[in-house]
Design an enzyme around this catalytic site. Structure first.
Site, PDB file in Angstrom:
ATOM      1  N   ARG A 124     -25.844 -13.256  28.741  1.00  0.00           N
ATOM      2  CA  ARG A 124     -25.319 -12.465  29.864  1.00  0.00           C
ATOM      3  C   ARG A 124     -24.355 -11.343  29.481  1.00  0.00           C
ATOM      4  NH1 ARG A 124     -29.704 -13.500  32.286  1.00  0.00           N
ATOM      5  NH2 ARG A 124     -29.864 -15.583  33.155  1.00  0.00           N
TER       6      ARG A 124
ATOM      7  N   SER B 174     -36.673 -23.170  38.277  1.00  0.00           N
ATOM      8  CA  SER B 174     -36.020 -21.897  37.943  1.00  0.00           C
ATOM      9  C   SER B 174     -35.792 -21.913  36.436  1.00  0.00           C
ATOM     10  CB  SER B 174     -34.688 -21.792  38.687  1.00  0.00           C
ATOM     11  OG  SER B 174     -33.874 -20.849  38.030  1.00  0.00           O
TER      12      SER B 174
ATOM     13  N   ASP C 272     -37.562 -12.198  42.673  1.00  0.00           N
ATOM     14  CA  ASP C 272     -36.246 -11.790  43.186  1.00  0.00           C
ATOM     15  C   ASP C 272     -35.916 -10.342  42.847  1.00  0.00           C
ATOM     16  OD1 ASP C 272     -35.744 -14.264  44.285  1.00  0.00           O
ATOM     17  OD2 ASP C 272     -34.594 -14.989  42.564  1.00  0.00           O
TER      18      ASP C 272
ATOM     19  N   ASP D  61     -24.143 -17.241  36.233  1.00  0.00           N
ATOM     20  CA  ASP D  61     -24.557 -15.956  35.662  1.00  0.00           C
ATOM     21  C   ASP D  61     -23.980 -14.750  36.391  1.00  0.00           C
ATOM     22  OD1 ASP D  61     -25.926 -17.057  33.543  1.00  0.00           O
ATOM     23  OD2 ASP D  61     -27.727 -17.386  34.733  1.00  0.00           O
TER      24      ASP D  61
HETATM   25  N1  ARG Z   1     -26.794 -23.729  33.586  1.00  0.00           N
HETATM   26  C1  ARG Z   1     -27.004 -22.733  32.585  1.00  0.00           C
HETATM   27  C2  ARG Z   1     -25.820 -21.842  32.474  1.00  0.00           C
HETATM   28  O1  ARG Z   1     -25.076 -21.723  33.397  1.00  0.00           O
HETATM   29  C3  ARG Z   1     -28.271 -21.945  32.806  1.00  0.00           C
HETATM   30  C4  ARG Z   1     -28.296 -21.099  34.045  1.00  0.00           C
HETATM   31  C5  ARG Z   1     -29.625 -20.450  34.341  1.00  0.00           C
HETATM   32  N2  ARG Z   1     -30.626 -21.453  34.514  1.00  0.00           N
HETATM   33  C6  ARG Z   1     -31.824 -21.269  35.080  1.00  0.00           C
HETATM   34  N3  ARG Z   1     -32.619 -22.270  35.045  1.00  0.00           N
HETATM   35  N4  ARG Z   1     -32.182 -20.164  35.621  1.00  0.00           N
HETATM   36  O2  ARG Z   1     -25.629 -21.207  31.456  1.00  0.00           O
END
Ligand code: ARG
Length: 393
Positions: A96, A177, A13, A125
């Site tokens: 983040r 992912s 990506d 995110d």
């Molecule tokens: N659900 C988790 C959060 O919102 C992780 C998000 C990212 N997950 C991922 N498999 N890329 O903090």
């Protein structure tokens, strides 16, 4: 020509984003944050840098943010016992605001017009990155190409990458992912979207399956000072190696797996699995130590604070006034959180089996049923009368 700083991971990506932004007329500076995603095995940052440049980046910054991540994000969360919906130790969510902070700093340093990221328009995110950047510098432009670009599938992105000679690893079929850092791994999508199915063993990256595990347990004694883990089995560790060590030992014992359906900020329920061996052990041990040294009222009130604190992390409100105010409360609660907790790791479980603290409020002469009992049971009669008085009709 406009300039943006892109949060770059080296994946498909963000690699396509570099080229895509170039074509839209932007100069792209890539920022790679090392939050410990190599998890002791090391990440090939040289290869990531090469890929960014090949995709068209003018410059690549790679920063090891692990210590800052641990000190300023993981530790406060640990002290607060932050856990979202009772299960998720917030590894991704904690990373983040730190990434956003550095994106903003770099944007200033590079005199860029804005920042960019590769988050989808359905996740948390994007919110965390953009809300944080907006708090730190509301004037910066924010670009989220994945929310608006033309690609409808991974295959289309691969085609685009090949067409433009972006060196991506297409041989690795990516069924999930994944987001990872030193505090834990988040895994979603693919077969995990079927809520009735048990996650396949290959979805887990750092924890061994508890099912086929030797039954002998592993004991660890963790020593905390003012809420900060300092030693394991009497040996002092720097925080980074302490967490790395617990990830290894815990992972071998299958500790720290979570399978949950969570409430996302954008109103969606999603299924995600997590691995956080060190986080799980430390969370359990820290909480146990608090139950020994905090009085009842403080302990109960702190649970309310924990709940709110974890929501704020999940919601991307790390740099909000409420979070800052709660930090003051949490820090105050930690002054007696010193002592040792013994845990037993076995077949995926982490169980507390022993505890001690110089600030322990446990008084054996009061709780004992033996003959050294000092509790004056006659006093209870009056206490009960007065306590129950308002409820008698
Ligand atoms: N659900 C988790 C959060 O919102 C992780 C998000 C990212 N997950 C991922 N498999 N890329 O903090």
């Amino acid at each position: 020509m406009k300039k943006v700083v892109l949060a770059y991971s080296g994946g498909l990506d963000t690699s396509c984003i570099v080229k895509w932004l170039r074509d839209k007329g932007y100069q792209v500076v890539c920022f790679v944050a090392d939050l410990g995603q190599g998890l002791g095995r090391g990440e090939d940052f040289k290869a990531i840098e090469k890929r960014a440049l090949a995709a068209g980046a003018t410059k690549v910054y790679i920063k090891d943010l692990q210590d800052e991540f641990i000190e300023d994000f993981i530790l406060p969360a640990l002290k607060a016992n932050a856990i979202y919906e009772g299960k998720y130790l917030l590894a991704t969510a904690l990373g983040r605001p730190l990434i956003a902070k550095h994106l903003v700093h770099l944007a200033h340093k590079e005199k860029a017009d804005g920042i960019a990221h590769g988050c989808t328009g359905k996740g948390n995110d994007q919110v965390r990155l953009e809300v944080t950047a907006g708090i730190l510098d509301p004037k910066l432009e924010v670009l989220a190409p994945v929310r608006e670009w033309e690609f409808k599938s991974r295959e289309e992105e691969i085609e685009y990458a090949m067409l433009h000679n972006i060196p991506i690893d297409v041989t690795k079929k990516k069924p999930y992912s994944i987001d990872r850092n030193i505090w834990g791994i988040s895994i979603e999508a693919g077969v995990l979207e079927d809520l009735e199915q048990e996650p396949p063993e290959d979805a887990y990256l750092i924890t061994k399956s508890p099912t086929h595990m030797a039954s002998y347990p592993k004991y660890l004694e963790i020593y905390f000072e003012k809420g900060v883990p300092k030693k394991i089995d009497g040996k002092s560790y720097k925080l980074k190696s302490l967490i790395t060590h617990l990830n290894e030992v815990g992972g071998l014992c299958g500790v720290g797996r979570v399978d949950m359906v969570e409430n996302r900020l954008v109103g969606i329920k999603s299924r995600e699995i997590y691995e956080a061996p060190a986080g799980t052990i430390l969370y359990i041990a820290h909480k146990e130590l608090e139950s020994l040294v905090l009085d009842r009222e403080l302990a109960h009130f702190k649970e309310i604070v924990s709940l709110k604190y974890s929501e704020l992390i999940y919601y991307g409100l790390w740099y909000s006034p409420l979070k800052q105010a709660l930090d003051g409360f949490v820090e105050e609660t930690q002054k007696h959180v010193t002592g040792s907790i013994k845990v037993k790791l076995s077949k995926g479980a982490c169980v507390v089996v022993g505890r001690k603290s110089p600030y322990s409020l446990y008084k054996k002469e009061l709780s004992t049923y033996g003959k050294e009992d000092k509790f004056d049971q006659r006093l209870s009669e009056g206490f009960i009368k007065i306590w129950g008085m308002p409820y008698k009709r």
